[in-house]
Structure formats: C-alpha cells, structure tokens
Scaffold this motif. Structure first.
Motif, PDB file in Angstrom:
ATOM      1  N   VAL A 261       0.707  -1.570  -0.084  1.00 43.31           N
ATOM      2  CA  VAL A 261      -0.038  -0.177  -0.139  1.00 43.31           C
ATOM      3  C   VAL A 261       0.996   1.206   0.138  1.00 43.31           C
ATOM      4  O   VAL A 261       1.910   0.941   0.813  1.00 43.31           O
ATOM      5  CB  VAL A 261      -1.092   0.343   1.203  1.00 43.31           C
ATOM      6  CG1 VAL A 261      -1.963   1.173   1.128  1.00 43.31           C
ATOM      7  CG2 VAL A 261      -1.591  -1.560   0.954  1.00 43.31           C
ATOM      8  N   GLU A 262       0.694   2.055  -0.910  1.00 43.90           N
ATOM      9  CA  GLU A 262       1.352   2.911  -0.770  1.00 43.90           C
ATOM     10  C   GLU A 262       0.067   4.070  -1.111  1.00 43.90           C
ATOM     11  O   GLU A 262      -0.804   4.316  -1.812  1.00 43.90           O
ATOM     12  CB  GLU A 262       2.421   3.276  -2.781  1.00 43.90           C
ATOM     13  CG  GLU A 262       3.533   4.169  -2.369  1.00 43.90           C
ATOM     14  CD  GLU A 262       4.033   4.400  -3.733  1.00 43.90           C
ATOM     15  OE1 GLU A 262       4.702   5.540  -4.321  1.00 43.90           O
ATOM     16  OE2 GLU A 262       4.148   3.140  -4.180  1.00 43.90           O
ATOM     17  N   VAL A 263       0.569   5.392  -0.117  1.00 46.75           N
ATOM     18  CA  VAL A 263       0.054   6.779  -0.148  1.00 46.75           C
ATOM     19  C   VAL A 263       0.789   8.435  -1.055  1.00 46.75           C
ATOM     20  O   VAL A 263       1.725   7.721  -0.822  1.00 46.75           O
ATOM     21  CB  VAL A 263      -0.284   7.626   1.373  1.00 46.75           C
ATOM     22  CG1 VAL A 263      -1.050   8.323   0.852  1.00 46.75           C
ATOM     23  CG2 VAL A 263      -1.011   6.387   1.829  1.00 46.75           C
ATOM     24  N   ARG A 264      -0.018   8.058  -1.797  1.00 50.57           N
ATOM     25  CA  ARG A 264       0.389   9.752  -2.967  1.00 50.57           C
ATOM     26  C   ARG A 264      -0.204  10.950  -3.378  1.00 50.57           C
ATOM     27  O   ARG A 264      -1.629  10.564  -2.780  1.00 50.57           O
ATOM     28  CB  ARG A 264       0.549   8.953  -4.571  1.00 50.57           C
ATOM     29  CG  ARG A 264       2.195   8.022  -4.668  1.00 50.57           C
ATOM     30  CD  ARG A 264       1.783   7.699  -6.215  1.00 50.57           C
ATOM     31  NE  ARG A 264       2.659   6.670  -5.825  1.00 50.57           N
ATOM     32  CZ  ARG A 264       3.002   5.640  -7.321  1.00 50.57           C
ATOM     33  NH1 ARG A 264       2.745   6.464  -7.866  1.00 50.57           N
ATOM     34  NH2 ARG A 264       3.577   4.925  -6.809  1.00 50.57           N
TER      35      ARG A 264
ATOM     36  N   GLY B 282       0.718  -7.264  -7.090  1.00 48.32           N
ATOM     37  CA  GLY B 282      -0.459  -6.488  -6.396  1.00 48.32           C
ATOM     38  C   GLY B 282      -0.244  -5.093  -5.147  1.00 48.32           C
ATOM     39  O   GLY B 282       0.507  -5.452  -4.607  1.00 48.32           O
ATOM     40  N   LYS B 283      -0.440  -4.645  -5.917  1.00 52.63           N
ATOM     41  CA  LYS B 283      -0.397  -2.842  -5.092  1.00 52.63           C
ATOM     42  C   LYS B 283      -1.765  -2.109  -4.958  1.00 52.63           C
ATOM     43  O   LYS B 283      -2.517  -2.585  -6.079  1.00 52.63           O
ATOM     44  CB  LYS B 283       0.665  -2.428  -5.901  1.00 52.63           C
ATOM     45  CG  LYS B 283       1.374  -1.500  -5.466  1.00 52.63           C
ATOM     46  CD  LYS B 283       2.516  -0.490  -6.626  1.00 52.63           C
ATOM     47  CE  LYS B 283       3.203   0.664  -5.571  1.00 52.63           C
ATOM     48  NZ  LYS B 283       3.811   1.163  -6.074  1.00 52.63           N
ATOM     49  N   VAL B 284      -1.561  -1.514  -4.248  1.00 52.46           N
ATOM     50  CA  VAL B 284      -2.741  -0.997  -3.735  1.00 52.46           C
ATOM     51  C   VAL B 284      -2.150   0.896  -3.386  1.00 52.46           C
ATOM     52  O   VAL B 284      -1.155   0.957  -2.828  1.00 52.46           O
ATOM     53  CB  VAL B 284      -3.331  -1.055  -2.897  1.00 52.46           C
ATOM     54  CG1 VAL B 284      -4.233   0.393  -2.285  1.00 52.46           C
ATOM     55  CG2 VAL B 284      -4.671  -2.051  -2.341  1.00 52.46           C
ATOM     56  N   ILE B 285      -2.337   1.672  -4.578  1.00 53.25           N
ATOM     57  CA  ILE B 285      -1.835   3.424  -4.306  1.00 53.25           C
ATOM     58  C   ILE B 285      -3.084   4.256  -3.841  1.00 53.25           C
ATOM     59  O   ILE B 285      -4.197   4.480  -4.246  1.00 53.25           O
ATOM     60  CB  ILE B 285      -1.442   3.790  -5.409  1.00 53.25           C
ATOM     61  CG1 ILE B 285      -0.417   2.890  -6.067  1.00 53.25           C
ATOM     62  CG2 ILE B 285      -0.867   5.315  -5.739  1.00 53.25           C
ATOM     63  CD1 ILE B 285       0.112   3.931  -7.329  1.00 53.25           C
ATOM     64  N   MET B 286      -3.107   4.766  -2.347  1.00 53.95           N
ATOM     65  CA  MET B 286      -4.290   6.007  -2.364  1.00 53.95           C
ATOM     66  C   MET B 286      -4.068   7.398  -2.631  1.00 53.95           C
ATOM     67  O   MET B 286      -2.648   6.995  -2.010  1.00 53.95           O
ATOM     68  CB  MET B 286      -3.959   5.139  -0.951  1.00 53.95           C
ATOM     69  CG  MET B 286      -4.974   4.379  -0.364  1.00 53.95           C
ATOM     70  SD  MET B 286      -5.003   4.315   1.114  1.00 53.95           S
ATOM     71  CE  MET B 286      -5.515   1.868   2.085  1.00 53.95           C
TER      72      MET B 286
END
Length: 658
Positions: free
Chosen positions: A420-423, A545-549
């Motif tokens: 999970v990455e926050v941008r 799998g990757k999630v970008i918030m």
C-alpha cells in the motif's frame, strides 16, 4: 443419524488448523460467542465446516444476501454429502408487499411470484429439523420472519407405520388438513392421488412419491418411488408426512383462533366507528369476515400470516416463532460476513412496522397484523446459542460481544496482501496514467475507485481521450452488463475499470494487479478503515498486487488499514519463508467466473432443442424435460429451471399427450 463428516480432497492448511482448534476448544470450554477474523482467500468456509464436524451441533449459517447463501449452500453440500444440508431463503422471485399510500388514497395489493422450488426447500429445512440432528441450514435474513409454532407443526405431522390399522378416509382427511391437495391425474408437489387401496403422496419437501398400499384398514407397505419414472427406491417401515405449509394449526386451536380474531374485529370496528371512521370500519369488517370464512372452510386463507398472533396464541407485542425455534439445543449459528449481516438484521423490523402501521390505521388490517413481523434484533440475539461471527473486518458489535477473537491470516496458497502506497493528489491523473501504462506493458489490469459518480464519469472520459481502453461501472448498469464489462476486463478488451464500489464481496478478478483509491482521506462509509481493508484485501489475487491511495492527509482510517495490511503481510511472508512457499497469482478460466451467466439463455435453448429433436414421443419428452428441470433446481439454477418449466407447460397446452 449420520454424524457430521467433512468430505474434501485436501486437509486444513495455513492458519486453518490453528483456527479450528482454537474455535472448537473455546466452545467446549463454555465460551458462547467468538469471532473468526479470516482474511479473503484464507478458506474461512473450510474452517467453518471443520468446526461443525468437531462440535456435531445442528447449525444455522446466515448470509446477508441470497447469492452468497446459494454459494455457501453448494459448498456445504459438497463438504457434507451424507448429512442434511438445507437452503432457507425468501421464496419470492418477485414481491410487492401490501401497502397503502394515504396521500394518494392508493391501496397496493400484495403481489408475488413464488418460486416453487425454493418453497420446497424451505419446507424441507423445517422437516429435516423435526426429523434429524445432522442438519445444516444455510439461510438469508428472511429466517427471522415469522413461521407457525413448532409444537403445532409437530402435532400436525402424519405418522404411518407398516402394519398400522388406520382407515383410508382418516389418512386422506389428515392430508387435506395439512394442506395437501387431491390430484386426479398429475401429481404435483404437496398433492396426493388415490387409486383403490393405493395412496400416492408427493410431499411438499421432496422430489419423491410415497406410496401407501393398504389391505382393508391395514397399511400393507410403504414405498419410496422416483417421481418421474415411478421406479422403486426403497421400502420403508415408517414414514412421517409433514405439513405442506409453515403456517398451520390444529382444528381445535383454529376454532379458538377464529373466536379470538372475531373478538378483536368487534373491538377494532367499535374503535373506528367511535372515531367517526365509518369507511375504515366497513373496509376492515368486510375483509376480515372473508378471511374468517376461508379459515373456517379450508383451514387456510391468503395472508394467513397476518393472523399468526391468534393462531399461535401469543400476547400483543410478543415475538413470532421463527426458524431458530425449530433448532434443538445446543446448536451453532454462524453469521457470515457479520459486518454486513448484523446491520441488516438490525434494520428489518422498523421498515416492516412502518408499512403495516399505515394498513392498520386505515382499516386494511387488524392491529394484530403488526405482530406478523421480523424479529427485533434483541429478540434475535436472545434466541442464539453458540455463535460464530465470520468476517475479514468484524464491526464493533462483534468485537465487543465476543469472548474470543480467532484470527485466520495465513493463506494456504501463499498469496500476500498487496503493498500500500500513499501519494499526494497533486498531479494524480498524470501519475495514474503512468502507473496504468506500466501494468498494460505487463499484461495486467487496473481498477480505480472514486467517491462520486461524476468523478468516475469525468475520469473515464479523460482516459478515453488518452486512447486508453477503459470502461465505467455504475449503479444503473444491469447485472448482465456488469458481468460483460468485467469479462472484457479479464480478457484485455479493457485495461481499466472505473467505479464507486467495485470491490464488493464476490467479485474475483485475478488479472488485476493495481487498485487505485481516489480521495482516500475523505471520511465516510466508503473510506472507513473497515471499507479500506476490504478493498485492499479484495486485490490480493495477483503476485504483483499493489494499492495506491491518493490523499493529502493520512487519516486514522487510512493508517489503521495500512497497519493491518502490513501486519498480515509480515505474517504471510514469515509463513512462506518457513514453508518455502513461492506465491503465484490465482489463475482461473474466464468462463468459470463470468462467462457462464452470459451464456445461460443459449445453453437453456440448446439443451431443450436437443431433447426435442432426439425424443419424438411427447410423453417421454416431458419426462426428460422434468428431469432436466429438477437437475437445474438441485444446483440452484432457478432461472434455468423456470425456463424449462415454462417450456413443459407450452408443450402440454399445445399437444394432446396420449
């Protein structure tokens, strides 16, 4: 009775053995309520099956919708082929409840299309609970609606034994009393046919015929026959025929109930007249008198459930009898996806009460109709015995009311929760395009979730202008169109899908490696910690799998979701290292998941056309079509079964069968 025994080609793995042992031990030590906190893909259903096997308790499994209930029913039927696995959901294909709109002086009569096969399965569930211990009932929340009293249901059953002395007329009279209809030619469900000393009964809950052969007043033999072929299945020493309806009472009680209804009617009519509501009084008396006459003559009337308080001799306001009352103690209740099932149960009473109160106020129903209702949540809660709340994201209620929380984090497949990455939101559209292009180069797919319909539409149009293969799913898209779009995503016709709530339970898209969450820092239901964890978990199907918030602040909900995801990642990584497991993406045939629904109509027509071409004899053709209909119904493919049923009716009406 057979004991519960799980049949499966594999053994518990990952966190399953530990979870099963802990849950069973806690129940055996006296704990009544537990949470199974199981992540997506960890095999929660398999764990549930092994807990049932260990405890040997009759079990009610509740789901928040019919689709998931049907899926669970199929799985548990496969796990427990030797036991009674039953299905209890609302039997309406279409349902318009009785209602009155005072502002428009509009009365809406109850209109419903009852699915005969689901009705059979509901009666079968109750009959199994009366007859045996090894019963699993998979139900929707419709099981908290009122049924007849278990004591009445048991008292009305017809017990027949080989060698018993009982005259034929008393048997036939009893069948009529429990709402079986006499058939002269065709033996339909819940009917009987008499030929001399032979009585054939098609019960309300099976697809077999019970044949009673008599010699004078003695029951000479009892046989189970195949419904279509008439072939002997087995000879029996005894048989219990259960009532065809779940709202019935004995003749003696019915007379008392009618007296009670008449007393309430007289009192209510007097009240309405005293309030100068002459029209309402006349309307109520006319409608109720007609129902009383039907009850007196037939023992049944349309809308009989509205008189359930009188029929079961309950006090005003007292809760109705429901499916839970038919379970012997001890028993186990499993609330699947409890974070959704519990709120649904909690809200059902109030909507029902509001509608019925208007009917009572304007003389369409007696005040006692208000007691034909779903359970209040507190009433439901007090009826439970041993309880297991199952969810990847249990809510506050489950966590505070449980005596133990058992985690099931490790997936036997080795798949890991995504990074999970926050941008920041500045330049997010250009950043999204770059990320999507990287996935396209690898042959992978992307899902983008937004908070508003307008944002989703605008983003979709912008990406289309950038020559990207993108589609948008919104609430107005028909189910079949939604399936079509998702199939095209999996096939690569689309690279990106944009929508508001795309990662609901049941959507399985293994090709998706990137999930993008816009406005992740906006507080609300769709961005709560629980919702974010659900979204993140649903993307754990791909090894990359990757999630970008995208957010300008990290809210507490975001922080909690990220912390929990990384905790689960570390546990799975450690397990994989110890067991030398290399995670691989889930691979599923596209047809297996999505294409099946799109081809149902063609399949139905093709199979019937093949039958019609291969069987010129009309009578045998109908028999084969009925077999096909029952096969579809058995596998819960009710639309197909209904299609075949309609075709059979067309053939019967257009052709004279010799």
């Amino acid at each position: 009775m057979p004991a519960f025994r799980v049949h499966a080609p594999f053994q518990p793995a990952g966190d399953q053995p530990k979870a099963i042992e802990a849950l069973v031990k806690n129940f055996q030590e006296g704990k009544k309520r537990q949470v199974l906190l199981g992540v997506t893909g960890s095999g929660k259903t398999f764990t549930m099956a092994h807990v049932i096997q260990a405890l040997q308790y009759p079990t009610l499994i509740m789901s928040h919708n019919k689709t998931l209930a049907a899926q669970l029913y199929r799985e548990f039927r496969d796990f427990f082929p030797e036991n009674a696995v039953e299905y209890f959901v609302s039997y309406y294909d279409y349902y318009q409840p009785e209602a009155y709109v005072p502002q428009r002086d509009l009365y809406i009569e109850k209109d419903a299309s009852i699915n005969d096969e689901i009705d059979r399965m509901r009666v079968s569930a109750v009959a199994s609970l009366m007859d045996r211990h090894d019963v699993i009932v998979v139900a929707s929340v419709s099981c908290i609606y009122g049924l007849g009293a278990p004591t009445d249901y048991k008292e009305l059953m017809l017990l027949l034994k080989k060698g018993m002395i009982r005259d034929r007329e008393s048997i036939l009279s009893h069948l009529v009393q429990i709402q079986y209809e006499k058939a002269d030619i065709e033996l339909n469900r819940a009917s009987f046919r008499v030929k001399g000393d032979v009585i054939d009964i098609h019960t309300a809950y099976s697809r077999e015929v019970i044949r009673i052969e008599m010699f004078g007043d003695e029951i000479e033999s009892i046989k189970r026959l195949h419904l279509i072929t008439g072939n002997l299945i087995e000879e029996l020493d005894r048989i219990v025929i259960y009532p065809a309806k779940l709202f019935l009472t004995t003749q003696d009680k019915l007379k008392l109930a009618i007296e009670s209804i008449e007393a309430e009617l007289a009192q209510r009519v007097a009240e309405l007249k005293a309030e100068n509501k002459t029209l309402e009084a006349y309307r109520l008396e006319t409608r109720t008198r007609y129902d009383i006459e039907m009850l007196s003559e037939l023992g049944y009337c349309n809308g009989i459930e509205n008189y359930s308080r009188h029929l079961s001799f309950r006090k005003p306001g007292e809760r109705p009898f429901v499916l839970l009352d038919y379970f012997p103690r001890p028993f186990l209740t499993i609330l699947d996806e409890s974070h959704q099932t519990i709120p649904q149960i909690n809200g059902m009473f109030h909507g029902d009460y509001s509608r019925k109160k208007t009917l009572v106020d304007f003389g369409f129903r007696l005040p006692s109709a208000l007691d034909n209702r779903p359970l209040r949540f507190e009433e439901f809660d007090t009826l439970l015995d041993h309880v297991m709340y199952v969810s990847a994201t249990p809510a506050e209620y489950e966590l505070t009311h449980s005596e133990a929380i058992v985690e099931q984090i490790i997936r036997p497949t080795g798949l890991i929760d995504p990074e999970v990455e926050v941008r920041p939101t500045t330049g997010q559209i250009e950043d999204i395009i770059r990320e999507v292009q990287l996935r396209i180069q690898e042959g992978e797919r992307t899902i983008i979730t937004t908070l508003t319909k307008k944002m989703a539409e605008d983003l979709t149009q912008y990406l289309l202008d950038q020559n990207m293969k993108v589609a948008y799913i919104h609430s107005e898209v028909e189910t079949i169109e939604r399936v079509e779009i998702l199939k095209k995503l999996r096939m690569g016709i689309y690279d990106v899908i944009v929508g508001i709530n795309l990662l609901r339970e049941g959507i399985d898209l293994p090709e998706v490696s990137l999930v993008i969450i816009l406005d992740a820092d906006k507080m609300g239901f769709l961005r709560s910690a629980r919702s974010l964890i659900q979204i993140i978990g649903r993307s754990a199907r791909h090894v990359n799998g990757k999630v970008i918030m995208y957010a300008d602040n990290i809210t507490e909900s975001m922080a909690e979701a990220i912390r929990e995801t990384y905790r689960r990642r570390e546990l799975q990584l450690e397990y994989n290292r110890i067991h030398n497991i290399t995670p691989t993406s889930v691979r599923k045939e596209i047809a297996d998941i999505l294409e099946r629904k799109l081809k149902e109509t063609e399949e139905k027509a093709d199979e019937l056309e093949k039958l019609k071409r291969s069987i010129p004899d009309k009578k045998r053709l109908i028999q084969e079509m009925e077999k096909l209909m029952f096969q579809y119904a058995e596998s819960l493919e009710f639309e197909k079964a209904a299609f075949v049923r309609d075709q059979i009716e067309e053939i019967k009406h257009s052709t004279t069968i010799e």
